[in-house]
Scaffold this active site. Structure first.
Site, PDB file in Angstrom:
ATOM      1  N   HIS A  29       2.622  -4.789   2.123  1.00 47.32           N
ATOM      2  CA  HIS A  29       2.273  -5.078   3.519  1.00 47.32           C
ATOM      3  C   HIS A  29       3.440  -4.760   4.452  1.00 47.32           C
ATOM      4  O   HIS A  29       3.286  -4.010   5.427  1.00 47.32           O
ATOM      5  CB  HIS A  29       1.897  -6.556   3.641  1.00 47.32           C
ATOM      6  CG  HIS A  29       1.483  -6.977   5.016  1.00 47.32           C
ATOM      7  ND1 HIS A  29       0.183  -7.299   5.325  1.00 47.32           N
ATOM      8  CD2 HIS A  29       2.192  -7.141   6.168  1.00 47.32           C
ATOM      9  CE1 HIS A  29       0.102  -7.630   6.601  1.00 47.32           C
ATOM     10  NE2 HIS A  29       1.320  -7.549   7.138  1.00 47.32           N
ATOM     11  N   GLU A  30       4.612  -5.305   4.157  1.00 51.10           N
ATOM     12  CA  GLU A  30       5.773  -5.095   5.036  1.00 51.10           C
ATOM     13  C   GLU A  30       6.280  -3.654   4.956  1.00 51.10           C
ATOM     14  O   GLU A  30       6.713  -3.078   5.961  1.00 51.10           O
ATOM     15  CB  GLU A  30       6.888  -6.079   4.680  1.00 51.10           C
ATOM     16  CG  GLU A  30       6.514  -7.541   4.858  1.00 51.10           C
ATOM     17  CD  GLU A  30       6.065  -7.871   6.273  1.00 51.10           C
ATOM     18  OE1 GLU A  30       6.509  -7.201   7.228  1.00 51.10           O
ATOM     19  OE2 GLU A  30       5.240  -8.789   6.437  1.00 51.10           O
TER      20      GLU A  30
END
Length: 227
Positions: A29-30
């Protein structure tokens, strides 16, 4: 052991599977935020070493502990300077959406792999009951959590990605209204997460929707395989 079971929202025997799932889900995600921000001309995340799949640079220990104990937590947010984008609002939307979409992709891939394991009899060939149970538990958690994170992060409340997307798509004349709302929406966000009675109408429906997404994708892949 009883103390840990009471402390954690996650059953202690399932804790390793949750941790592996969260490591993968939060890291991808990041990384997705950082990758697209850098791709669009903002080197901020790259200079901080965030354009990487190394989970240690994305994790916040307190955020993970709270997630296991309180049911909500966070990874280290990727810093983004939209002023470096040639089209700040459009590229801002893409960068913000990249995180949730990466969780959607992980959920779809997890579902596909699990369906393949079932459809081609790979799971049937495993004679070790504990191993078989572990595989089923992992894929169940992995798909559900990633579909849930996809939906949850699209909520239009700060500090979630859905709010950042909203900031980039509303007319500039509404910026002042959004800023006034922001101070109250953070309070609302915390109430939703903390008060069990509200979770029945907020968080629980997201888990139900995440399970429904898994079932629909599983049926779709089974259909493609002629099952």
């Amino acid at each position: 052991m009883d103390f840990l079971n009471q402390l954690l929202r996650v059953p202690i025997e399932q804790l390793p599977f949750y941790l592996v799932t969260l490591v993968i889900a939060f890291t991808v995600h990041e990384f997705s935020h950082a990758y697209f921000a850098n791709k669009f001309g903002d080197p901020t995340a790259k200079l901080l070493g965030r354009v990487t799949l190394n989970p240690t640079v994305h994790f916040d220990l307190i955020g993970i502990i709270l997630l296991l104990i309180a049911g909500f937590g966070w990874a280290r947010p990727v810093p983004v300077n939209r002023d470096n984008f040639s089209k700040p609002r459009l590229m801002g939307v893409i960068v913000s959406a990249a995180g949730p979409l990466s969780n959607l992709l992980l959920g779809v891939l997890g579902t596909l792999i699990y369906v393949i394991l079932i459809q081609f009899g790979i799971l049937d060939a495993i004679s070790n009951d504990k191993l078989l149970e572990a595989i089923r538990l992992f894929f169940g958690l992995f798909t559900l959590m990633n579909f849930f994170l996809f939906l949850f992060n699209l909520l239009p409340l700060p500090p979630l990605d859905g709010y950042r997307i909203l900031e980039d798509i509303v007319p500039r004349s509404m910026f002042g209204t959004l800023k006034k709302f922001e101070q109250y929406s953070m309070f609302i966000f915390l109430l939703i997460l903390v008060i069990p009675g509200l979770q029945r109408y907020t968080i629980s429906p997201l888990y139900t929707a995440a399970h429904s997404m898994y079932m629909h994708f599983a049926k779709f892949f089974l259909m493609l395989m002629g099952a």
